[in-house]
Write a protein that holds these residues in place. Structure first.
Motif, short mmCIF file in Angstrom:
data_model
loop_
_atom_site.label_atom_id
_atom_site.label_comp_id
_atom_site.label_asym_id
_atom_site.label_seq_id
_atom_site.Cartn_x
_atom_site.Cartn_y
_atom_site.Cartn_z
N GLY A 31 0.62 -1.15 0.34
CA GLY A 31 -0.40 -0.51 -0.34
C GLY A 31 0.67 0.85 0.06
O GLY A 31 -0.06 3.05 0.57
N ARG A 32 2.21 1.16 -0.19
CA ARG A 32 3.49 2.68 0.13
C ARG A 32 2.49 3.03 -1.80
O ARG A 32 2.36 2.51 -2.31
N ARG A 33 3.35 4.23 -1.78
CA ARG A 33 3.38 5.36 -2.34
C ARG A 33 5.25 5.24 -3.22
O ARG A 33 5.57 4.25 -2.68
N LEU A 34 4.99 5.35 -4.38
CA LEU A 34 6.58 5.58 -4.69
C LEU A 34 7.60 6.45 -4.49
O LEU A 34 7.52 6.54 -3.74
N VAL A 84 -3.08 0.63 -6.01
CA VAL A 84 -2.41 0.52 -7.18
C VAL A 84 -2.78 2.05 -8.01
O VAL A 84 -1.72 2.15 -8.67
N LEU A 85 -4.07 2.30 -8.11
CA LEU A 85 -4.17 3.48 -9.32
C LEU A 85 -3.73 4.38 -8.65
O LEU A 85 -2.86 5.64 -9.46
N ALA A 86 -3.33 5.07 -7.48
CA ALA A 86 -2.90 5.02 -6.61
C ALA A 86 -1.64 5.84 -7.59
O ALA A 86 -0.81 6.71 -7.96
N ALA A 87 -0.79 4.69 -7.61
CA ALA A 87 0.82 4.55 -8.00
C ALA A 87 0.66 4.81 -9.16
O ALA A 87 1.34 5.10 -9.59
N VAL A 88 -0.16 3.70 -10.05
CA VAL A 88 -0.10 4.45 -11.86
C VAL A 88 -0.23 5.63 -11.85
O VAL A 88 0.61 6.38 -12.63
N ALA A 89 -0.89 6.45 -11.29
CA ALA A 89 -1.19 8.09 -11.72
C ALA A 89 0.24 8.47 -10.77
O ALA A 89 0.60 9.62 -11.32
N GLN A 90 1.00 8.21 -10.49
CA GLN A 90 2.30 8.16 -9.76
C GLN A 90 3.21 8.48 -10.55
O GLN A 90 3.63 9.23 -11.20
#
Length: 361
Positions: A31-34, A84-90
């Motif tokens: 669940g982490r961010r990039l 996952v979607l937040a990571a894709v956006a990043q």
């Protein structure tokens, strides 16, 4: 194209997804961010893709396809999907940022190269053979004759000015790709066109006049060869200067129509002697030489028609006739006499070119 660009173009598009699937798998599990390093890596991949000339739209689609193919299985829930979607956006945002950064740099480099080329072209500073090679990149074939038009308006213009963009768009819409170059130099708007297509420069003059709320445009004569552009450009600049000194009212001036004036001023001392010997006595008139000099100008411009000259000067015909008689008395030359007329008119032109009587000569 450089060797680096050739090598980059040879890379498959999938190269620019390096590490992307692994990042998504880790995000789904934690669940982490990039991380900062991961984002920078995405940016660098975006830069490489832009430098290689790949389409951003195709690369974004490739990221989405990879997302679908790598979508983590075995886990579900809104939390995982959101991560996952937040990571894709990043990742996609960082990739696009790098892509755009490379494009901006390429634009700046292209603008710098274009400005350097234009400076060399208009100043004639570069090796002519090398200049001709560079010219093809900007749509000019310097082995042909070219003519240059220069427009100056009430303000200084650069390549990003609305006036510049308006005139350039108008010419492209009208003539398409006809090897035309629109640019600016020292606040003036410049058009370089093939020498056998005068309609382009005439249209440029019309558009520049309209866009600048009354500019003055000078058109140099067509000149051949790699050095022809700078010669035509210098001729157009000289024509603008000449128009200023002669106080010409025409909005469009052609160097070919004013060739007599450079001839007259080629021997400055001889012209100064003519002005002083013929018109010098006018300084003895009440009010000085200027009013009578204006009278002669109007008289000659009106084709030596007294009624028209009087109208231009807002005088009565009688007052004008008096002034012409006074000029005859002071100079000994009769403006109505064809023999004297040429000498007087030449001296009047010389006076304006030399700035007399405001300036001593």
């Amino acid at each position: 194209m450089t060797d680096q660009q050739t090598e980059q173009q040879a890379e498959p598009q999938e190269t620019y997804l390096d590490g992307y699937a692994a990042i998504l798998a880790q995000v789904a599990g934690t669940g982490r961010r990039l991380t900062r390093d991961e984002l920078e890596e995405r940016r660098l991949l975006g830069e490489r893709a832009a430098e290689a000339g790949h389409s951003l739209r195709a690369l974004v689609r490739l990221h989405l396809d990879a997302t679908r193919a790598s979508w983590p299985g075995g886990t579900s829930g809104a939390g995982v999907a959101d991560s996952v979607l937040a990571a894709v956006a990043q990742a996609v945002d960082a990739f696009a940022e790098g892509y755009e950064r490379a494009q901006r740099l390429a634009v700046r480099q292209e603008e710098a190269a274009r400005r350097e080329f234009i400076d060399d072209l208009l100043y004639g500073r570069s090796d002519l053979g090398r200049l001709a090679e560079r010219a093809e990149r900007f749509g000019l074939v310097l082995s042909r004759a070219h003519a240059v038009a220069v427009a100056e308006g009430p303000e200084a213009y650069d390549d990003t000015a609305p006036v510049t963009r308006f005139v350039e768009s108008a010419l492209i819409s009208r003539f398409g790709d006809r090897r035309i170059l629109i640019t600016t130099k020292n606040g003036q708007l410049i058009c370089i066109a093939p020498g056998d297509q005068d309609e382009i420069l005439a249209f440029f003059a019309k558009q520049a006049y309209a866009a600048t709320d009354g500019s003055r445009v000078a058109i140099g004569r067509p000149q051949s060869g790699a050095g022809g552009v700078v010669h035509s450009y210098e001729e157009a600049l000289s024509t603008l200067e000449l128009a200023e000194r002669l106080e010409l009212d025409e909005p469009v001036l052609r160097a070919a129509d004013l060739l007599v004036y450079p001839v007259l001023t080629r021997d400055r001392q001889a012209m100064a002697d003519l002005v002083l010997s013929v018109l010098g006595p006018l300084r003895g008139a009440r009010g000085g030489a200027e009013p009578l000099l204006r009278t002669l100008e109007a008289y000659f411009d009106a084709g030596c028609t007294a009624a028209e000259a009087a109208r231009r000067l807002t005088l009565s015909v009688r007052a004008l006739t008096y002034r012409l008689d006074r000029i005859h008395q002071l100079t000994g030359a009769n403006p109505a006499d064809p023999v004297h007329r040429y000498t007087l008119q030449t001296a009047v032109i010389g006076a304006r070119l030399l700035g007399w009587p405001a300036q001593e000569i």
